[in-house]
Scaffold this active site. Structure first.
Site, PDB file in Angstrom:
ATOM      1  N   GLU A  29      -1.858  -8.554   6.349  1.00 29.15           N
ATOM      2  CA  GLU A  29      -2.494  -8.416   7.666  1.00 29.15           C
ATOM      3  C   GLU A  29      -3.598  -9.450   7.900  1.00 29.15           C
ATOM      4  OE1 GLU A  29      -1.552  -3.859   8.753  1.00 29.15           O
ATOM      5  OE2 GLU A  29      -3.502  -4.147   7.813  1.00 29.15           O
ATOM      6  N   ARG A  39       0.859  -1.187   0.000  1.00 33.14           N
ATOM      7  CA  ARG A  39       0.000   0.000   0.000  1.00 33.14           C
ATOM      8  C   ARG A  39       0.896   1.237   0.000  1.00 33.14           C
ATOM      9  NH1 ARG A  39      -2.276  -0.297   6.266  1.00 33.14           N
ATOM     10  NH2 ARG A  39      -0.286   0.078   7.265  1.00 33.14           N
ATOM     11  N   PHE A  72      -3.672 -12.027   9.682  1.00 31.10           N
ATOM     12  CA  PHE A  72      -3.816 -12.471  11.072  1.00 31.10           C
ATOM     13  C   PHE A  72      -3.954 -11.304  12.045  1.00 31.10           C
ATOM     14  CE2 PHE A  72      -2.011 -16.390   9.247  1.00 31.10           C
ATOM     15  CZ  PHE A  72      -2.985 -17.276   9.697  1.00 31.10           C
ATOM     16  N   HIS A  73      -4.219 -10.110  11.505  1.00 28.59           N
ATOM     17  CA  HIS A  73      -4.392  -8.965  12.401  1.00 28.59           C
ATOM     18  C   HIS A  73      -5.681  -9.110  13.193  1.00 28.59           C
ATOM     19  CE1 HIS A  73      -4.828  -4.926  13.894  1.00 28.59           C
ATOM     20  NE2 HIS A  73      -3.590  -4.676  13.505  1.00 28.59           N
ATOM     21  N   GLU A 133      -8.551   3.820  15.401  1.00 25.36           N
ATOM     22  CA  GLU A 133      -8.151   2.410  15.349  1.00 25.36           C
ATOM     23  C   GLU A 133      -7.462   2.018  16.651  1.00 25.36           C
ATOM     24  OE1 GLU A 133      -5.531   1.411  12.116  1.00 25.36           O
ATOM     25  OE2 GLU A 133      -6.655   2.626  10.683  1.00 25.36           O
ATOM     26  N   ASN A 159      -5.373   7.770   4.593  1.00 28.04           N
ATOM     27  CA  ASN A 159      -5.108   6.946   5.775  1.00 28.04           C
ATOM     28  C   ASN A 159      -3.669   7.162   6.197  1.00 28.04           C
ATOM     29  OD1 ASN A 159      -6.186   4.667   7.550  1.00 28.04           O
ATOM     30  ND2 ASN A 159      -4.206   3.845   6.897  1.00 28.04           N
ATOM     31  N   GLU A 160      -3.518   7.609   7.426  1.00 33.55           N
ATOM     32  CA  GLU A 160      -2.182   7.767   8.008  1.00 33.55           C
ATOM     33  C   GLU A 160      -1.193   8.386   7.030  1.00 33.55           C
ATOM     34  OE1 GLU A 160      -1.079   3.917   9.481  1.00 33.55           O
ATOM     35  OE2 GLU A 160      -2.279   4.154  11.286  1.00 33.55           O
TER      36      GLU A 160
HETATM   37  C1  GAL Z   1      -2.803   1.050  10.977  1.00 35.63           C
HETATM   38  C2  GAL Z   1      -3.405   1.154   9.587  1.00 35.63           C
HETATM   39  C3  GAL Z   1      -4.354   0.008   9.340  1.00 35.63           C
HETATM   40  C4  GAL Z   1      -3.714  -1.294   9.703  1.00 35.63           C
HETATM   41  C5  GAL Z   1      -3.250  -1.238  11.123  1.00 35.63           C
HETATM   42  C6  GAL Z   1      -2.580  -2.504  11.575  1.00 35.63           C
HETATM   43  O1  GAL Z   1      -1.685   1.817  11.148  1.00 35.63           O
HETATM   44  O2  GAL Z   1      -4.113   2.363   9.432  1.00 35.63           O
HETATM   45  O3  GAL Z   1      -4.726   0.024   7.980  1.00 35.63           O
HETATM   46  O4  GAL Z   1      -2.635  -1.523   8.853  1.00 35.63           O
HETATM   47  O5  GAL Z   1      -2.328  -0.200  11.270  1.00 35.63           O
HETATM   48  O6  GAL Z   1      -2.126  -2.394  12.895  1.00 35.63           O
END
Ligand code: GAL
Length: 675
Positions: free
Chosen positions: A358, A115, A360-361, A308, A153-154
């Site tokens: 991600e 990304r 397994f996030h 988040e 995003n970020e």
């Molecule tokens: C954030 C991000 C999310 C995801 C997350 C994982 O920094 O905005 O898209 O990647 O971390 O911890």
């Protein structure tokens, strides 16, 4: 700042997370809605990274799925934070515009496959991002589900390469006007760097040995301004269609320093943050307090959005492991965020992806499905937040969501200024210094805000400066006036040793603050890692020592060993009605707390509750005309706390001594609020 905005609906505290319906068949959407309702979800963030699903070919939009999911959310009373997906240009974009791909400092041109693969300075990227933002704003600004725009995003992509060089040169021309000024400020006579034409200047890519720190610092400033411009142009687009929709972008805290958070905050209506504590136990809780205090401060003391966090896992790729959170810890940490001003809690993400990066996030609905500890804890958390709706209104005019008397200086230049390899010691780094002071105060039960030195400081008794190598004369003057008017300060070693362009101040290190501190610093004595320094009051220190000369200040403790035996290590200077303390070394943990206690005493600051400190967190949050005392026990001990009021978590009246076990919390509506 639209605090009474019609779109700030009375949903109560917000609860939900990043939702990516484009990754699932529509049959799963119905299941999602059922589970969201069960968990009291009232907010989802849709669209983050969805560019290829929304615009699968240049200029060809597929809005059908997005229309249907937004309608479904509206029908079920779930508000949507709609994201512009501009952080992830699709593969067609990189083939059509290879010049817009990012280039690393080593000169490697990246290709899509992850990304954030774009150069923010590339005109083609910017045009594509604007086009997509306009198309989404036109289509969805009046959709009944819409509650907020989540732009990008970020933000944080830094790129080098020809398009960056062109934009950097324009930025430098605007800053310096002529090359003489730039050559002087960067002292390019050192190592034969004198520039004769603007075209000779490049973004600081990999070079043979040490780069020029002033050049690096300006590049960081340029990159930050560039990202701010990306944000600004999206904000202008969505506001031009319907100005009253609140706008945010999510900050990654605290480790992201690719932009200036205060500058970014000025572009948006509400600060939102992504926060991922990476250490188990009480140290993770300290991180929660730190992230929350930053977020609230960036948002001008107003309630802020936790965009988040993660559910059961502490996710840390760097250490190569994902740790489970202990049962109950998710609720406990979320109450901490709430105490310090969060408007609720959103998560990354609603449902675990089947595959992909991600995979397994940790999510709200895990791979195991609804029959899982994670989802049960989510339902418990959603139910608890729904019952805490009275915390949702913004505090009455004139109040912050918390009201603290102590502030720590945080600014982007201070951070960037220590991000250079040519300093006398690595122990001068900004972030660890700031964190350690915040942590020490947290352990003492003292709640803090963050400020920069161009703000009105008059509401504070004490302003602390743990690390600020680069300080301008104007900033030094703000602090001097604050102290002269009765404020108190403590400044740590090496701060103020350069001006804002990393030109070393002549005559005394710490020069920007030397008069205020009543000292002169003649020489640095950086220490080897293992060396412990003994001070005359019995405390220990490490990392750093200095030859300090008293010029009006008094010494509180001295170094005791050769070659600085008898020279001041900690000093205090009375100025006007205030005091200015200096720490010429890094005090050990205990010594730091002991000394902070002295300073707090001078400044007349005490905790929100007598029980606070050493694992008992006490924070007062204001909502409407009411105040709520949050008490959280992070320790292993059961404690008795004296408290009067109504506990919202158990819906019961408390009068006098109450027992608070390890991991337990109270949210007490205070009695005067009930009259
Ligand atoms: C954030 C991000 C999310 C995801 C997350 C994982 O920094 O905005 O898209 O990647 O971390 O911890």
């Amino acid at each position: 700042m639209p605090t009474d905005h019609p779109l700030r609906s009375d949903d109560g505290l917000v609860f939900g997370g990043d939702y990516n319906p484009e990754q699932w068949p529509e049959s799963v959407w119905l299941e999602d809605v059922r589970l969201m309702r069960e968990a009291h979800v009232n907010r989802v963030t849709i669209g983050v990274f969805s560019w290829s699903s929304i615009e699968p070919r240049e200029g060809q939009y597929e809005f059908g799925w997005l229309d249907r999911i937004l309608d479904l959310m509206a029908e079920n009373g779930i508000g949507v934070v709609l994201a512009t997906p501009t952080a992830s240009p699709p593969p067609w974009f990189s083939l059509a515009h290879p010049e817009a791909l990012p280039v690393t400092a080593d000169g490697v041109r990246l290709i899509h496959g992850s990304r954030d693969t774009y150069n923010p300075a590339a005109p083609a990227y910017r045009a594509a991002a604007r086009r997509l933002t306009s198309a989404m704003a036109e289509r969805y600004s009046f959709h009944p589900a819409l509650r907020m725009w989540h732009l990008h995003n970020e933000y944080g992509t830094v790129s080098y390469g020809p398009q960056t060089d062109t934009a950097f040169r324009e930025w430098l021309r605007a800053k310096y006007g002529d090359l003489w000024e730039l050559n002087t400020t960067w002292n390019t006579a050192f190592w034969s760097q004198g520039y004769g034409e603007w075209e000779e200047i490049f973004a600081p890519q990999a070079t043979q040995y040490l780069p020029n720190p002033s050049h690096l610092l300006d590049f960081k400033r340029f990159s930050a301004d560039l990202l701010r411009d990306c944000l600004r142009e999206q904000a202008e687009i969505v506001r031009s269609v319907r100005p009253e929709v609140p706008v945010t972008t999510n900050f990654m805290l605290p480790s992201w320093n690719h932009y200036d958070q205060w500058d970014f905050a000025a572009e948006i209506d509400d600060v939102s943050v992504d926060h991922y504590p990476d250490t188990p136990g009480i140290e993770g809780d300290v991180q929660v307090a730190f992230g929350s205090d930053l977020a609230r401060s960036f948002n001008g003391g107003r309630p802020w959005v936790l965009m988040e966090q993660a559910t059961t896992m502490v996710y840390d790729y760097a250490q190569g492991r994902i740790l489970a959170r202990d049962p109950g810890k998710l609720l406990f940490n979320t109450l901490q965020y709430l105490a310090r001003g969060a408007t609720g809690s959103l998560f990354f993400q609603w449902r675990s992806p089947r595959a992909g990066a991600e995979f397994f996030h940790s999510p709200m609905v895990p791979h195991a499905g609804e029959n899982s500890r994670t989802f049960r804890e989510i339902v418990e958390l959603g139910t608890t937040l729904a019952n805490l709706h009275e915390l949702a209104p913004p505090p009455a005019a004139g109040h912050g969501v918390n009201q603290n008397r102590v502030a720590i200086v945080w600014d982007a230049t201070a951070w960037w200024s220590t991000d250079t390899r040519a300093l006398p010691s690595n122990d001068t780094a900004f972030l660890p210094a700031v964190k350690s002071v915040h942590r020490a105060l947290w352990l003492l039960g003292i709640n803090t805000d963050f400020v920069q030195l161009d703000q009105d400081l008059s509401g504070y008794n004490l302003v602390l400066v743990p690390s600020k190598l680069a300080a301008s004369n104007a900033e030094a003057e703000v602090l001097r006036r604050f102290v002269a008017n009765g404020g108190h300060t403590a400044i740590w070693y090496f701060s103020g040793s350069t001006d804002e362009n990393l030109n070393v101040r002549q005559g005394s290190f710490t020069g920007a603050f030397a008069d205020l501190l009543g000292i002169r610093v003649e020489e640095h004595f950086p220490q080897l890692e293992a060396t412990a320094l003994k001070l005359s009051d019995g405390s220990t220190a490490d990392c750093w020592a200095e030859a300090v000369e008293l010029r009006g200040a008094i010494s509180i403790s001295n170094f005791t060993e050769f070659p600085l035996a008898g020279r001041p290590a900690v000093t205090k200077h009375g100025v006007g009605m205030g005091t200015a303390h200096y720490l010429a070394t890094r005090l050990g943990e205990d010594a730091l707390r002991t000394h902070l206690r002295r300073i707090l005493n001078d400044a007349g600051v005490s905790p929100e509750h007598p029980a606070a400190g050493y694992g008992i967190e006490a924070v007062r949050r204001y909502a409407g005309n009411d105040s709520y005392l949050f008490l959280l026990n992070h320790s292993e001990e059961t404690v008795d706390v004296g408290i009067h009021g109504h506990d919202l978590l158990t819906d019961s009246a408390l009068h006098g001594e109450t027992t608070l076990g390890p991991g337990a919390a109270l949210i007490v509506r205070e009695p005067w609020a009930e009259q």
